[in-house]
Design an enzyme around this catalytic site. Structure first.
Site, PDB file in Angstrom:
ATOM      1  N   CYS A   9       0.823  -1.193   0.000  1.00  0.00           N
ATOM      2  CA  CYS A   9       0.000   0.000   0.000  1.00  0.00           C
ATOM      3  C   CYS A   9       0.860   1.246   0.000  1.00  0.00           C
ATOM      4  O   CYS A   9       2.063   1.178   0.221  1.00  0.00           O
ATOM      5  CB  CYS A   9      -0.873   0.059   1.245  1.00  0.00           C
ATOM      6  N   GLY A  35      -0.536   0.828  -5.043  1.00  0.00           N
ATOM      7  CA  GLY A  35      -1.854   0.286  -4.785  1.00  0.00           C
ATOM      8  C   GLY A  35      -2.886   0.835  -5.734  1.00  0.00           C
ATOM      9  O   GLY A  35      -2.978   2.052  -5.901  1.00  0.00           O
ATOM     10  N   ASN A 110       0.534   0.512   5.891  1.00  0.00           N
ATOM     11  CA  ASN A 110       1.268  -0.219   4.860  1.00  0.00           C
ATOM     12  C   ASN A 110       2.062  -1.298   5.567  1.00  0.00           C
ATOM     13  O   ASN A 110       2.828  -0.993   6.479  1.00  0.00           O
ATOM     14  CB  ASN A 110       2.199   0.732   4.106  1.00  0.00           C
ATOM     15  N   GLY A 111       1.885  -2.531   5.131  1.00  0.00           N
ATOM     16  CA  GLY A 111       2.596  -3.642   5.749  1.00  0.00           C
ATOM     17  C   GLY A 111       1.630  -4.749   6.063  1.00  0.00           C
ATOM     18  O   GLY A 111       0.471  -4.715   5.641  1.00  0.00           O
ATOM     19  N   TYR A 251      11.853  -4.073  -7.061  1.00  0.00           N
ATOM     20  CA  TYR A 251      10.701  -3.887  -7.952  1.00  0.00           C
ATOM     21  C   TYR A 251       9.692  -2.837  -7.497  1.00  0.00           C
ATOM     22  O   TYR A 251       9.185  -2.069  -8.308  1.00  0.00           O
ATOM     23  CB  TYR A 251       9.953  -5.221  -8.098  1.00  0.00           C
TER      24      TYR A 251
HETATM   25  P1  AMP Z   1       5.811 -13.607 -13.679  1.00  0.00           P
HETATM   26  O1  AMP Z   1       7.176 -14.240 -13.604  1.00  0.00           O
HETATM   27  O2  AMP Z   1       5.103 -13.839 -14.955  1.00  0.00           O
HETATM   28  O3  AMP Z   1       4.956 -14.072 -12.500  1.00  0.00           O
HETATM   29  O4  AMP Z   1       5.948 -12.035 -13.535  1.00  0.00           O
HETATM   30  C1  AMP Z   1       7.103 -11.446 -13.104  1.00  0.00           C
HETATM   31  C2  AMP Z   1       7.026  -9.950 -13.281  1.00  0.00           C
HETATM   32  O5  AMP Z   1       6.016  -9.391 -12.475  1.00  0.00           O
HETATM   33  C3  AMP Z   1       8.339  -9.334 -12.818  1.00  0.00           C
HETATM   34  O6  AMP Z   1       9.141  -9.081 -13.914  1.00  0.00           O
HETATM   35  C4  AMP Z   1       7.934  -8.054 -12.124  1.00  0.00           C
HETATM   36  O7  AMP Z   1       8.110  -6.950 -13.001  1.00  0.00           O
HETATM   37  C5  AMP Z   1       6.485  -8.237 -11.796  1.00  0.00           C
HETATM   38  N1  AMP Z   1       6.304  -8.452 -10.343  1.00  0.00           N
HETATM   39  C6  AMP Z   1       7.137  -9.019  -9.467  1.00  0.00           C
HETATM   40  N2  AMP Z   1       6.605  -9.049  -8.224  1.00  0.00           N
HETATM   41  C7  AMP Z   1       5.399  -8.477  -8.305  1.00  0.00           C
HETATM   42  C8  AMP Z   1       4.350  -8.184  -7.367  1.00  0.00           C
HETATM   43  N3  AMP Z   1       4.449  -8.505  -6.079  1.00  0.00           N
HETATM   44  N4  AMP Z   1       3.237  -7.577  -7.828  1.00  0.00           N
HETATM   45  C9  AMP Z   1       3.116  -7.263  -9.127  1.00  0.00           C
HETATM   46  N5  AMP Z   1       4.064  -7.502 -10.051  1.00  0.00           N
HETATM   47  C10 AMP Z   1       5.187  -8.111  -9.671  1.00  0.00           C
END
Ligand code: AMP
Length: 461
Positions: A9, A35, A110-111, A251
């Site tokens: 969040c 979020g 957040n958390g 990320y």
């Molecule tokens: P996938 O391996 O298809 O599940 O997607 C990986 C990609 O999703 C990564 O390259 C990130 O850019 C993105 N990603 C990683 N962690 C998250 C997360 N917690 N929520 C949304 N996107 C994520």
């Protein structure tokens, strides 16, 4: 009840600004990436009443000019809630509000509190009624049961019982409060806009409203501002080492933010540089998977001397739904977002950089697209170690069994995604990149499987 809360969040707070609601709106707007499920603002109109507006959707959809005008007051807090799965309920939209013995309170979190489920069970057994399914409501109930009429004293007392990750921003009838867990899992920063004190998850919110960054709210600190000025105290619970979430740098956070005192952009570039040193590769170009792989790809290119190219262009204007073509188009689903440039990729040996690999489905599709565009070799590089554990501190990772690296070897993953080679950044390389020496301890449980707290029976599988 699900053992997984989805509580990535953004939080924001401001005290002493005539345009508090508007500033909060902008602060939430800048933090939309944290979020997208719901958004809410609570203002303090007088010393006894809160004004609340919350809704499902993006910040720009939830607030109109009229709504912002109606949110009067010189103090406000706001929240963006994230959820990719789980219930999309308005009851879970924050800030949550209640009236306690100490007066009205609004709370944005957040958390993820890891012992929320057991706390909730015992609260229900003792007659508590819950409206939503989120862990923040547990905190409100704990506060309401605290006998102290002083909010700061009850927050400090309640923090003894809470385990896990919390960066709280709280608005009472006479104070704006920030409280961060002793591990410092999630970020929380203090800024200043004129005479107003500002709180946010990320510094990019300060940039937009013209606030200056002052410092982090320290792990284990309770900070508040009221008529008398600013105050800071330590929470009673102590931990040996901080556990800043390394995935914020990998990320989650925006690259234009400072997180845990380090530029996210610089940390990501350093990840790319470390990877180029650890896994040198002969290739013609380095391309990012946009946008998340861009800084790391720049770092890889700088370190290796291999030219950086934008081999895939991203469409930034994707709505939530789109109408599918009636005839099948190859890789349509991913192409709507990512378009490979054949004139750049054709005949080339390509290093493809992405931030992380979770299930592997995105990478598999991206690699297919790059091959269709004529690339000769594809070397997939990841700016973090293999993701082998779910997060219980607020990042929405799938169950362990759905994490490709938890069940497959690197060679099996390479075959699955269809790359010619695959390399991940090492744990040591990642720690160097995020400046672990200076910033204190990091939580890297998603990469190591070592969780800094007890998990209170939460399902690890
Ligand atoms: P996938 O391996 O298809 O599940 O997607 C990986 C990609 O999703 C990564 O390259 C990130 O850019 C993105 N990603 C990683 N962690 C998250 C997360 N917690 N929520 C949304 N996107 C994520």
């Amino acid at each position: 009840m699900s053992s997984h809360f989805h509580d990535e969040c953004a939080v924001f707070g401001i005290w002493g600004d005539a345009e508090a609601a508007r500033m909060t709106y902008l602060g939430l707007y800048a933090q939309q990436h944290r979020g997208q499920e719901s958004s809410g603002i609570v203002t303090l109109r007088s010393t006894s009443s809160h004004l609340v507006h919350k809704g499902l959707g993006l910040v720009g959809e939830v607030f109109s000019e009229d709504v912002l005008r109606s949110l009067e007051g010189a103090a406000a807090i706001g929240h963006n809630r994230y959820s990719t799965t789980g219930e999309n309920l308005i009851a879970n939209a924050q800030p949550l509000t209640a009236t306690l013995q100490s007066g009205p309170i609004a709370i944005a979190h957040n958390g993820n509190i890891v012992n929320a489920a057991s706390l909730r069970e015992s609260l229900i057994a003792n007659g508590a009624i819950f409206q939503g399914t989120n862990d923040t409501e547990v905190v409100l109930h704990l506060l309401s049961r605290n006998s102290s009429a002083d909010l700061i004293a009850s927050l400090k007392e309640t923090s003894r019982i809470l385990e896990g990750a919390y960066s709280f921003v709280i608005l009472s009838h006479n104070r704006l409060v920030a409280m961060r867990d002793p591990y410092g899992f999630r970020p929380l920063v203090l800024g200043r806009r004129g005479h107003a004190a500002v709180l946010a998850s990320e510094t990019c919110a300060f940039d937009l409203i013209g606030a200056e960054y002052v410092r982090e709210i320290e792990p284990g600190e309770i900070f508040w501002v009221d008529e008398a000025g600013e105050h800071s105290e330590r929470l009673p619970k102590k931990v040996e080492k901080t556990a800043h979430c390394v995935f914020e740098h990998v990320y989650f956070a925006r690259p234009d933010s400072l997180v845990f005192g380090r530029s996210v952009y610089e940390a990501r570039k350093a990840m790319g540089r470390e990877l180029a040193k650890e896994s040198p590769t002969d290739a013609d170009i380095v391309i990012p998977v946009p946008d998340s792989g861009v800084p790391a790809a720049l770092g890889y290119s700088t370190e290796s001397g291999i030219p950086f190219e934008l081999g895939i262009i991203r469409n930034h204007y994707i709505g939530r739904t789109f109408i599918q073509p009636s005839q099948s188009i190859r890789s349509f689903g991913v192409k709507i977002k990512l378009n490979p440039q054949a004139h750049i990729l054709s005949g080339k040996r390509v290093i493809v950089m992405d931030d992380s690999l979770v299930r592997g489905t995105t990478s598999q599709k991206v690699i297919q697209l790059i091959r269709q565009a004529g690339a000769r070799e594809i070397h997939f590089r990841l700016a973090c170690p293999p993701t082998i554990g779910s997060c219980f501190y607020g990042v929405d990772t799938p169950k362990r069994s759905h994490l490709i690296a938890a069940t497959k070897t690197i060679e099996e993953i390479r075959t699955y995604i269809g790359a010619d080679s695959l390399a991940y950044l090492s744990h040591e390389g990642l720690m160097r990149a995020v400046g672990a020496n200076h910033a204190g301890g990091f939580c890297a449980a998603c990469f190591t499987g070592r969780y800094p707290t007890d998990l209170f029976g939460l399902d690890r599988e």
